[in-house]
Each structure stands twice: as structure tokens, then as C-alpha cells.
Motif scaffolding. Sequence first.
Motif, short mmCIF file in Angstrom:
data_model
loop_
_atom_site.label_atom_id
_atom_site.label_comp_id
_atom_site.label_asym_id
_atom_site.label_seq_id
_atom_site.Cartn_x
_atom_site.Cartn_y
_atom_site.Cartn_z
N VAL A 1 0.86 -1.18 0.00
CA VAL A 1 0.00 0.00 0.00
C VAL A 1 0.90 1.23 0.00
CG1 VAL A 1 -1.72 1.32 1.33
CG2 VAL A 1 -1.86 -1.19 1.22
N ALA A 2 0.55 2.22 -0.81
CA ALA A 2 1.31 3.48 -0.87
C ALA A 2 0.36 4.63 -0.59
CB ALA A 2 1.95 3.63 -2.25
N ALA A 3 0.69 5.47 0.40
CA ALA A 3 -0.16 6.60 0.80
C ALA A 3 0.69 7.85 0.91
CB ALA A 3 -0.84 6.31 2.13
N ILE A 4 0.20 8.94 0.35
CA ILE A 4 0.97 10.19 0.35
C ILE A 4 0.16 11.32 0.96
CG2 ILE A 4 0.26 10.74 -2.03
CD1 ILE A 4 3.16 11.95 -2.38
N CYS A 5 0.87 12.24 1.59
CA CYS A 5 0.32 13.49 2.12
C CYS A 5 -0.71 13.22 3.22
CB CYS A 5 -0.23 14.31 0.96
SG CYS A 5 -0.45 16.05 1.30
N HIS A 6 -2.00 13.53 2.96
CA HIS A 6 -3.06 13.27 3.93
C HIS A 6 -3.64 11.85 3.79
CE1 HIS A 6 -2.97 17.67 4.20
NE2 HIS A 6 -3.63 17.55 5.34
N GLY A 7 -3.17 11.08 2.80
CA GLY A 7 -3.66 9.72 2.57
C GLY A 7 -3.64 8.83 3.80
N PRO A 8 -2.61 8.93 4.68
CA PRO A 8 -2.57 8.07 5.86
C PRO A 8 -3.73 8.24 6.84
CG PRO A 8 -0.36 8.82 5.36
CD PRO A 8 -1.30 9.58 4.45
N TRP A 9 -4.53 9.29 6.72
CA TRP A 9 -5.72 9.41 7.57
C TRP A 9 -6.59 8.16 7.45
CZ3 TRP A 9 -7.75 15.06 6.80
CH2 TRP A 9 -7.43 15.83 7.93
#
Length: 187
Positions: free
Chosen positions: A108-116
Motif C-alpha cells: 500500500v502506498a499513501a501520500i500526504c493526507h492519505g494516511p488518515w
Amino acid sequence: MADRLSGKRIAFLATDGFEQVELTEPWQAIKDAGAEVELISLKSGEIQGMNHDEKGDTFPVDKTVDAASAGDYHGLVLPGGVANPDNLRTNAGAVSFVRDFFQQHKPVAAICHGPWTLIEADVVRGRRVTSWPSLKTDLKNAGAEWVDEECVCDEGLVTSRNPDDLPAFCAKAIEEFAEGKHAEQTA
């Protein structure tokens, strides 16, 4: 490396208010690496991209999250933007979809505010991650070790801070998607 991801299907989960470049740059890089990419959202039709605080383009949705299954994909990308992950994390189907990738040990790849959305899926506990700085306390409270680095990878979970980090984020996401399942990646 046009065929590095040949035969792989990668899901992008987003809804209205996503940071456009955080979808378009990884999308193109992953396609160029040979993967099939699909845009999954909360609704059918089109979703609205943003260029910071101004409307960007609209993008056609391939499948709603209720019709999608993590089992059909080799990896997941979560673009940022403020409204996008805030809406995703309040949708039980989206949260379950994200959690399923971890339960299946998929990258899984999450950027910026994606980790919310990762916080709501309860998959960051004990992991080393980065994000937009305003998520630091949220991630720490969810049990993550937050660091201020361009790109962080922890057992198949790739995170980055902002659009400036996109080259490193895209390269590492492709590497992890090519590698495939991670035995240590758990929900």
C-alpha cells in the motif's frame, strides 16, 4: 522498466477533493511500469481533483468501493488532499477495502493526507511512517512512529509527505508492487 509491473493490477482509492498530482503522477508511473490501474471511489461517475485549494480536473471512476475487492488487486495507492481521505475514512466500505490489503499482505502506498484512512483502518500501529506534517499527532496517537522523511517504507507500506516527494514515492511504490506480498504486513 516498462514491464516491471506487467500482469499487476493496482487500485487507486480516492473521492472528491483528492490532490490531483498525487493521483496523476503515480498513476502514470505505475502504468508506464506495465500495470493495469483502476480508480476506485465512493460513487460512480466522475470525481473532482484539486490543485491545492482550486478545482482541477474530473476523473472517471472505474468501480465503486462497494463493488471492488482487494483480492482483485496487487497493490493500493491512496492519494492525499484534505477532503479526500477525510471522506474516505468515514466510509465503512472504504476503510474495510484498505484494511483488506493489509490482511492479504499486499503493498500500500499513501501520500500526504492519505494516511488518515490508514489510521481509521487501524493498520499503522507499530509502523514507521511519514505524512503531511499536520497528521503527525494523529499517526502517533494511532501507534505509528512518525518521521519527517521524503519516503518511508515499512514492510510494504510506502508513505511520503507531499507532492515534492512524488519521484521517490512513485519509485518506491513501483518497487514494492513489483515485489508483491509481504509476510510481515498485517492488519
